[in-house]
Design a protein around this motif. Structure first.
Motif, short mmCIF file in Angstrom:
data_model
loop_
_atom_site.label_atom_id
_atom_site.label_comp_id
_atom_site.label_asym_id
_atom_site.label_seq_id
_atom_site.Cartn_x
_atom_site.Cartn_y
_atom_site.Cartn_z
N VAL A 152 10.67 7.01 -11.77
CA VAL A 152 10.46 7.08 -10.31
C VAL A 152 8.97 7.19 -10.00
O VAL A 152 8.48 6.57 -9.04
CB VAL A 152 11.23 8.28 -9.72
CG1 VAL A 152 10.96 8.40 -8.22
CG2 VAL A 152 12.72 8.14 -9.98
N PHE A 153 8.22 7.95 -10.79
CA PHE A 153 6.77 8.03 -10.60
C PHE A 153 6.15 6.63 -10.65
O PHE A 153 5.27 6.30 -9.85
CB PHE A 153 6.14 8.89 -11.70
CG PHE A 153 6.47 10.36 -11.60
CD1 PHE A 153 6.84 10.93 -10.38
CD2 PHE A 153 6.42 11.18 -12.71
CE1 PHE A 153 7.14 12.27 -10.28
CE2 PHE A 153 6.71 12.52 -12.63
CZ PHE A 153 7.09 13.06 -11.41
N GLU A 154 6.59 5.83 -11.59
CA GLU A 154 6.01 4.49 -11.78
C GLU A 154 6.38 3.57 -10.64
O GLU A 154 5.55 2.81 -10.13
CB GLU A 154 6.49 3.92 -13.11
CG GLU A 154 5.91 2.55 -13.44
CD GLU A 154 6.37 2.05 -14.79
OE1 GLU A 154 6.04 0.90 -15.15
OE2 GLU A 154 7.09 2.79 -15.50
N ARG A 155 7.64 3.61 -10.20
CA ARG A 155 8.09 2.70 -9.14
C ARG A 155 7.44 3.01 -7.80
O ARG A 155 7.19 2.11 -7.00
CB ARG A 155 9.62 2.77 -9.00
CG ARG A 155 10.37 2.17 -10.17
CD ARG A 155 11.84 1.98 -9.81
NE ARG A 155 12.51 3.20 -9.43
CZ ARG A 155 13.08 4.03 -10.29
NH1 ARG A 155 13.03 3.77 -11.59
NH2 ARG A 155 13.69 5.11 -9.87
N THR A 156 7.18 4.27 -7.54
CA THR A 156 6.62 4.66 -6.24
C THR A 156 5.09 4.72 -6.26
O THR A 156 4.49 5.07 -5.24
CB THR A 156 7.16 6.04 -5.83
OG1 THR A 156 6.85 6.99 -6.86
CG2 THR A 156 8.66 5.99 -5.62
N HIS A 157 4.47 4.37 -7.41
CA HIS A 157 3.00 4.45 -7.53
C HIS A 157 2.51 5.85 -7.17
O HIS A 157 1.51 6.02 -6.49
CB HIS A 157 2.31 3.41 -6.65
CG HIS A 157 2.77 2.01 -6.92
ND1 HIS A 157 2.45 1.32 -8.07
CD2 HIS A 157 3.56 1.17 -6.18
CE1 HIS A 157 3.00 0.11 -8.02
NE2 HIS A 157 3.67 0.00 -6.90
N CYS A 158 3.25 6.83 -7.63
CA CYS A 158 2.93 8.23 -7.30
C CYS A 158 1.60 8.62 -7.94
O CYS A 158 1.28 8.22 -9.07
CB CYS A 158 4.05 9.13 -7.81
SG CYS A 158 3.85 10.85 -7.36
N ASP A 159 0.82 9.39 -7.20
CA ASP A 159 -0.46 9.85 -7.72
C ASP A 159 -0.22 10.84 -8.86
O ASP A 159 0.69 11.66 -8.82
CB ASP A 159 -1.26 10.53 -6.60
CG ASP A 159 -2.67 10.87 -7.06
OD1 ASP A 159 -2.92 12.05 -7.33
OD2 ASP A 159 -3.50 9.96 -7.13
N VAL A 160 -1.05 10.74 -9.90
CA VAL A 160 -0.88 11.58 -11.08
C VAL A 160 -0.94 13.06 -10.72
O VAL A 160 -0.21 13.89 -11.29
CB VAL A 160 -1.97 11.25 -12.13
CG1 VAL A 160 -1.86 12.18 -13.33
CG2 VAL A 160 -1.86 9.79 -12.56
N GLY A 161 -1.75 13.41 -9.75
CA GLY A 161 -1.88 14.80 -9.36
C GLY A 161 -0.64 15.37 -8.69
O GLY A 161 -0.50 16.59 -8.57
N ASP A 162 0.29 14.50 -8.26
CA ASP A 162 1.51 14.95 -7.59
C ASP A 162 2.72 14.99 -8.52
O ASP A 162 3.82 15.35 -8.08
CB ASP A 162 1.83 14.03 -6.40
CG ASP A 162 0.77 14.12 -5.31
OD1 ASP A 162 0.18 15.20 -5.18
OD2 ASP A 162 0.54 13.12 -4.61
N PHE A 163 2.55 14.59 -9.78
CA PHE A 163 3.69 14.52 -10.71
C PHE A 163 4.42 15.86 -10.82
O PHE A 163 5.64 15.93 -10.68
CB PHE A 163 3.23 14.08 -12.09
CG PHE A 163 2.99 12.58 -12.21
CD1 PHE A 163 3.00 11.77 -11.09
CD2 PHE A 163 2.78 12.00 -13.45
CE1 PHE A 163 2.78 10.41 -11.19
CE2 PHE A 163 2.57 10.64 -13.57
CZ PHE A 163 2.56 9.84 -12.44
N VAL A 164 3.66 16.92 -11.09
CA VAL A 164 4.29 18.22 -11.31
C VAL A 164 4.92 18.74 -10.02
O VAL A 164 6.06 19.23 -10.02
CB VAL A 164 3.26 19.23 -11.85
CG1 VAL A 164 3.87 20.61 -11.98
CG2 VAL A 164 2.73 18.76 -13.21
N ALA A 165 4.21 18.64 -8.90
CA ALA A 165 4.73 19.16 -7.63
C ALA A 165 6.01 18.43 -7.22
O ALA A 165 7.00 19.07 -6.81
CB ALA A 165 3.67 19.01 -6.54
N TYR A 166 6.02 17.10 -7.33
CA TYR A 166 7.20 16.33 -6.95
C TYR A 166 8.34 16.55 -7.95
O TYR A 166 9.51 16.69 -7.58
CB TYR A 166 6.88 14.85 -6.88
CG TYR A 166 6.01 14.47 -5.69
CD1 TYR A 166 5.52 15.42 -4.82
CD2 TYR A 166 5.68 13.13 -5.45
CE1 TYR A 166 4.72 15.08 -3.74
CE2 TYR A 166 4.88 12.77 -4.38
CZ TYR A 166 4.40 13.74 -3.52
OH TYR A 166 3.62 13.40 -2.46
N GLY A 167 8.00 16.57 -9.25
CA GLY A 167 9.03 16.73 -10.27
C GLY A 167 9.70 18.09 -10.21
O GLY A 167 10.92 18.20 -10.40
#
Length: 402
Positions: A104-119
């Motif tokens: 999902v991170f890859e498909r949404t082009h999520c910013d690396v800094g938001d990985f932990v907060a979103y996950g």
């Protein structure tokens, strides 16, 4: 000799014609060359303009993409329906959850800094409790700046412990098809296979373990050496499953004969041994079973050594694997780790058990002792008084008086 006459009208007319022709030819060449040059210039200019336009389009496209890659909102992240994790310890589901969330991170082009907060927003139950305790342990600021790779280390250590992974490895070695469909047993096989990288290192070993897992109804029509990839033998097993179902529908095979239960298989083995004991067919030297006629495994190569004349269960080159340390050439009961622990336990002295003791008080002592509580009951129809010392936690029985 006659002199040349300059006033000859014929000669004058010829020279004039030459001059006129030369002038006209020059004009024609000049006009053609000018048009040709103009045509070349126009062609070059059009090509340059087209190339410049393409470059501008490419630059605009790159700018648009770079603008999308800056990140995504939490709403856009949740729109992809990321999975939820609410278990405490389950290596298979734990690692599958990480893989799905990273997708999902890859498909949404999520910013690396938001990985932990979103996950972490997808943790529930005991997993959420673990993260709350982890944040208290490392501090809110350290949790805020933590990277995804830094998060996965403690997360996997807690939810995918080594002891549970070792148990999965042992289950993988002992995995056998017991009535499951090919798709179901294949799913179980693949889930456990991902934790056996050091045990299964080649595609040939993948094929052998999968073949050895299948029930006899599949193995008797398959030879592991005929397959180059795991996908090939899985597809063959699916085709065999379809054929078995057709045989059941045609009445050629009973439904409970396909993937029989372990109880029936054990009963059949015992009956075979009884028949052999009563004078039935002797055990075959190739497959180890009692049957009449030529053995069907006689010309089939062994999946372990590739030679004919025996099956994998009777292969002289078969390597036993320890279920404790997963090293070859010894069994779990002979594992050096267990032997060392066993010797240590045997050498340690046992703590002596306390011996039972009895105490007796006289009637006069019971009356003067402040911590004694008494009661009356019968022993073998003889009245007796029970005395309990509340101060020393001792009980006494006094016979013969009430």
């Amino acid at each position: 000799m006659s002199e040349r006459n300059d006033d000859d009208p014929v000669q004058t007319s010829t020279e004039q014609m030459k001059e006129i022709m030369a002038e006209e030819v020059g004009k024609a060449i000049e006009g053609s060359l000018s048009g040709f040059i103009d045509k070349i210039q126009n062609t070059v200019l059009s090509l340059v303009e087209e190339r410049v336009k393409r470059l501008e389009d490419s630059v605009n496209l790159i700018k648009e993409k770079s603008g999308e890659c800056k990140g995504c909102s939490y709403k856009e992240f949740m729109a992809c329906k990321p999975p939820i994790y609410n278990r405490e310890v389950d290596p298979i589901i734990c690692q599958r959850w990480i893989s799905d969330v990273e997708g999902v991170f890859e498909r949404t082009h999520c910013d690396v800094g938001d990985f932990v907060a979103y996950g972490m927003g997808q943790l529930r139950g005991q997993a959420k409790d673990w993260w709350d305790n982890k944040k208290k342990e490392i501090g809110a600021e350290a949790a805020r700046v933590m990277t995804w790779d830094e998060f996965k280390v403690p997360f996997l250590k807690h939810h995918s412990p080594k002891a549970v992974i070792n148990r999965i490895k042992e289950e993988f070695i002992q995995l056998r098809q017991k009535g499951e469909s090919i798709d179901k047993i294949t799913g179980i096989f693949m889930d456990k296979l991902r934790f056996c990288d050091e045990l299964v290192t080649t595609e040939e070993q993948n094929i052998y373990y999968y073949y050895n897992m299948l029930s006899a109804e599949y193995r008797e029509f398959m030879t592991p050496s005929n397959y180059e990839t795991l996908t090939e033998i899985i597809n063959t097993a699916r085709e065999r499953e379809i054929e078995l179902k057709k045989q059941v529908e045609r009445g050629e095979r009973r439904a409970h004969d396909v993937n029989p239960s372990p109880t029936k298989k054990a009963r059949t083995t015992e009956e075979g041994k009884k028949v052999e004991a009563k004078g039935g067919s002797p055990s075959c030297k190739v497959c180890g079973k009692g049957h009449k006629g030529e053995c069907s495994f006689k010309d089939k190569p062994c999946p372990i050594c590739g030679k004919t004349g025996h099956t994998a269960s009777l292969c002289p080159g078969k390597v036993s694997v320890c279920y404790k340390c997963y090293q070859p050439d010894h069994k779990k009961s002979e594992c050096p780790e267990l032997v060392g622990k066993r010797d240590t336990k045997e050498s340690s002295t046992e703590t002596p058990k306390a011996k039972a003791r009895s105490f007796q008080l006289t009637a006069a002592e019971t009356k003067t002792e402040p911590n004694v509580v008494s009661g009356i009951f019968s022993i073998n129809s003889i009245p007796a008084r029970v005395l309990f010392d509340t101060g020393a936690n001792k009980s006494f029985i006094s016979h013969g008086f009430i």
